[in-house]
Design a protein around this motif. Structure first.
Motif, PDB file in Angstrom:
ATOM      1  N   MET B   1      20.897  62.310  38.851  1.00  0.00           N
ATOM      2  CA  MET B   1      20.004  63.407  38.489  1.00  0.00           C
ATOM      3  C   MET B   1      18.809  62.861  37.724  1.00  0.00           C
ATOM      4  N   ILE B   2      17.657  63.445  37.991  1.00  0.00           N
ATOM      5  CA  ILE B   2      16.436  62.965  37.366  1.00  0.00           C
ATOM      6  C   ILE B   2      15.774  64.133  36.645  1.00  0.00           C
ATOM      7  N   LEU B  41      19.653  60.243  34.981  1.00  0.00           N
ATOM      8  CA  LEU B  41      20.961  60.563  34.392  1.00  0.00           C
ATOM      9  C   LEU B  41      22.055  60.053  35.313  1.00  0.00           C
ATOM     10  N   VAL B  42      22.930  59.234  34.778  1.00  0.00           N
ATOM     11  CA  VAL B  42      24.007  58.679  35.586  1.00  0.00           C
ATOM     12  C   VAL B  42      25.339  59.111  34.992  1.00  0.00           C
ATOM     13  N   ARG B  64      18.208  66.837  41.583  1.00  0.00           N
ATOM     14  CA  ARG B  64      19.464  66.167  41.877  1.00  0.00           C
ATOM     15  C   ARG B  64      19.212  65.059  42.873  1.00  0.00           C
TER      16      ARG B  64
END
Lengths: 333, 333, 333, 333
Positions: B1-2, B41-42, B64
């Motif tokens: 997610m970014i 986001l990981v 996403r």
């Protein structure tokens, strides 16, 4: 109800159809024109399946002359319905100001917000305990624990509360809830509507994302036909091609519903727009259009700058909005 | 997610946000560009509330990179799922031909239609016992009696049966039903989906009138995340501005779903168009687009000319359609 | 602009893409994350074809950080634009009350209505001379003769006039028209927009039936990029599935456009609803939402009871509405 | 045409209305029922303004019995129209395979693609010279130079060509163009349609993004009523809430239009889906639904991996699709 027969329909076919209709206890008046034959159906046409009738080979189209909803119909009940819930009133000149957080998160949070919105003019407290979420992996609400906390906030502030039901099995938990909300995704969950129709709780029915106003009224009819006449309708945005707003708030729903039904109409600009900045102008517009109430998401958490952008207003913003709304109510009175 | 942060976000705000995200067990990688700052986001982002994150004041948008559905995702399950139901198979090269009347009306009717559609190539029998109707005054189906009659038709013909559930309380009645259908209006009745996820029955999930394909997959995920992987997806038309057809059949759903998921995809052109004349060409188109099955309304009642115009085909029309479908399946193989 | 590359993109592909982008005079900043690679594009990205870029095999998605419109963008022009037309002003606190008949029908009619709406508070006279009609067989307006009559009404009352253009070839006829209207059906008739951009006339651009607010702004940009900055935007209803109203008036367009652009925003509730009864509440709502003006159809013809039901108001109804609007303007100021 | 009067309409009002209708050269037949009064209007009702009539206070609703289009109407012209263009035929059993690049970019490019698509079975070459673009800053096509290059490709391959017109002033440039395309954004640019109606060129009219099939036929009527009967209709996707595909390809348009009109119907799955992967299944589906032709974007440029993802197919993919289409045509014959 009127059925227009196609050009070329034979007399035998017409007679066959008339016999079938009379079999349903309808009087049938035929009027034969040059181009078309028209059947006027008199009797309890609310039981006639318009789609089936309209799909017959010899039928061009079917048209209702009387609306398919009865108990929600203003024609048979010209005066506005006033819904009373825990001391608050909505409809017939009584304006409902429903405010509170999206979800109940903790005792501290709900009591703090409840106190703030009451001070700013709210007449009813909202707060989600059961949350319908697109993803099964997302937070689904505090459920029964959330309702308990709502009850504490009710006790602390004296505000009546509204919260959403998703499953009729949970009904017992809603005993002290003042208004039960049916969410947009469940607007056509007919079994749920019928069960709620057997209670005497005020129900706030939200319009589905792709439902017409007539379908909203038919769903209200599901509740009312079981005996519960305490229904509040809520416009909360429909789905369109526009992507800038989360939904497209259809404010013409307000005057249209007021024409068609005696039930009160509330507008939810928080879900209807999805952006806090748009909530005050659209709430003001809803009031100018004649809404009987508004439903606004308000959060506390002044220490957390992160939340400012959500569709929720701060208590201060909500307080300003309350004042504007009052002025507009006076302007349109 | 970014997450893309807005121009002008302060360092303190950024750090505050990163701390909040790390609190959710996510790794956060920051990349500061000239115009924007981007956070990667990981971790298990399926639990992140995209809407909340995207609504923060300092966040421009959230994207996403991985889809929010897991069990339905073809990436993690590259092979086609084959759903087996009472001897019939759908998916992975197995084509399901589901046919039968809109509603079960009598023992004679359902057995007659079942026999006819079996002779014409149907592999599964459909028939409504619980009918979701817009109006509370319309015929709501024969209910438990209807399911009994379906069972007689199953016994008489050997065809497995599919019929719709509207309320989880009725689940016991579905013990011998081979595929349980969830209708379009209940596509986001999450409590119902979760309960069905606890059974091991094949479920056919119909796309809601205003639901995106991703929302359809998220609803499938509600069933699958409870343990039931036997889900069949069904495109049955969406709501648009066009009024000539009852709904707008979105056939691109077929190749899109095949790309995104391993679940079988069935098309219902009867509800998707609402007109018998349009059923054969649209069924043919569905097969050409790669559908794993079709669901067709067929009525008997050859003596009653009245019914010819409905969205249902006659057994003879259905028989012709079966032959065309077979030819197209060979052409696109 | 940001391009997110797909997982699995090779280094050679990435370099190939970067070379292609640099060829377009863009600076490219790469940021390689675990899951994705992100390219930040800096420079004049308004010339980049987002759809083409987004459709490349290796590109997951493309996201604009800056809007694709420049001259209409509030970021580069923070103050409200005030459009002046024949003495009337719209925008920046100046409210435009545009009223008049749907079509110019005769000298007597247009002068009578113009006099009546002026007395009731209108600041600009509307009246159609060229009428876009769905059917080639319907009345297409009085054309050049209609414009002549409008000019007589302008002379008689002193009101500036607005009327629609459908073909750039007719431009000479609009010499004394104060505001030229581009109708919803021509919102993306780019050749017409560019030609109007070469004039210095105020242009009122109506939103197309299925156009997003960003597309509306891009069409305004077509006019402005040719040098004409006198553009007024008009929300007049979008197409949705709801059939009770002719269109769905999207009032959230008002605050959204005010956020994105400095151009004035007018609302047309007559076309937006299609029903006279709904015009006053929706006009009131538009003002409460912050509109810079409203456009209302008013007819005369008190002797002809037939016309009462149209979407047009009588002069008396319009006069009442004017008073309400004034009160709401004070309430929301 | 039938007008249903509201309950409570007085006799004087009814007579007033009837007099007004007779004034329009219509015969009026009145049929008085218990609930409603129905007026049957006979004569040339295509000139009656349904919206005005329906908006009258005393009128409940108006219903056309005959369609408002005449020349496009299959009722008055039962046989399929076959449009001939430069040796190619579309309609009445003749299938048109239109292929080529989105835009003409260079002589080398257009001749290379034209040669490739001809070899793969194309009967008509497409290529944009005037490009309608949402942004005024995007590439607007090679314009007159692009048409020159198309002519060279026509000469080199013998394929007839189709290309889009955006402004009637450019008509002279289209002298050797075989089919003139009117794009979706100009579907209701009535002045352009009427001018094209005065030529004898085949016109391909694309459905607008939010236009009903009846509106598409009314726009065809604008061309035909001026004398040009060589009209091809094109379904290219409508706007819906679904975001995965660029548009929602409405394939039911094919059988519906075949029922209503004698004009040929072509489908454009490239614009209709916006994704190359979806083009072959949706082209196959269009053929199975009965389309008279398809229009496919094909690019060359095998050396440039960047373009693979666009909505365009490679010549090899197009060649495979051509074979599938042939098989499906045989299957549905």
């Amino acid at each position: 109800m009127i059925a227009i027969l196609k050009h070329g329909t034979t007399q035998a076919q017409t007679e066959h159809l008339i016999a079938w209709l009379r079999n349903m206890d309808l009087d049938v008046h035929m009027s034969q024109g040059q181009e078309v034959t028209i059947l006027g159906l008199v009797g309890d046409t609310s039981r006639v399946d318009m789609e089936l009738l309209g799909s017959l080979d010899i039928v061009d189209s079917v048209k209702r002359v009387s609306e398919p909803f009865k108990q929600a119909n203003r024609k048979f009940h010209p005066c506005d319905t006033v819904v009373e819930a825990g001391g608050a009133r909505i409809g017939g000149g009584h304006f409902g100001v429903i405010a509170g957080p999206c979800s109940v998160e903790s005792e501290e949070q709900i009591i703090e917000v409840a106190t703030a919105v009451k001070a700013a003019g709210a007449t009813i407290l909202r707060g989600g305990a059961f949350k319908p979420r697109t993803s099964p992996y997302a937070f689904q609400g505090m459920k029964d624990k959330g309702i308990e906390l709502l009850m504490k906030a009710k006790k602390a502030t004296g505000l009546p509360v509204i919260t959403e039901i998703m499953n009729i099995r949970a009904l017992d938990l809603f005993e002290d809830v003042d208004i039960i909300q049916v969410g947009a995704r469940n607007m056509q969950n007919y079994d749920l509507l019928q069960e709620l129709g057997k209670t005497n709780k005020p129900i706030m029915l939200k319009r589905g994302l792709a439902n017409t106003l007539q379908e909203l009224l038919m769903s209200a009819e599901y509740i009312m036909s079981e005996g519960n006449e305490n229904v509040i309708l809520c416009e909360r945005g429909i789905r369109s091609f526009e992507t800038y707003t989360r939904n497209t708030l259809d404010l013409s729903a307000v005057p249209v519903l007021h024409e068609l039904t005696h039930l009160p109409v509330v507008v939810d600009p928080s879900h209807g727009t999805g952006k806090a900045k748009l909530v005050p102008p659209m709430a003001a517009a809803a009031v100018a259009a004649g809404a009987d109430g508004i439903m606004i998401e308000v959060h506390n958490n002044p220490s957390c700058a992160l939340c400012d952008g959500a569709q929720s207003l701060t208590p201060a913003q909500f307080s300003d909005l309350s004042l504007t709304i009052q002025k507009i109510r006076e302007a349109v009175r």
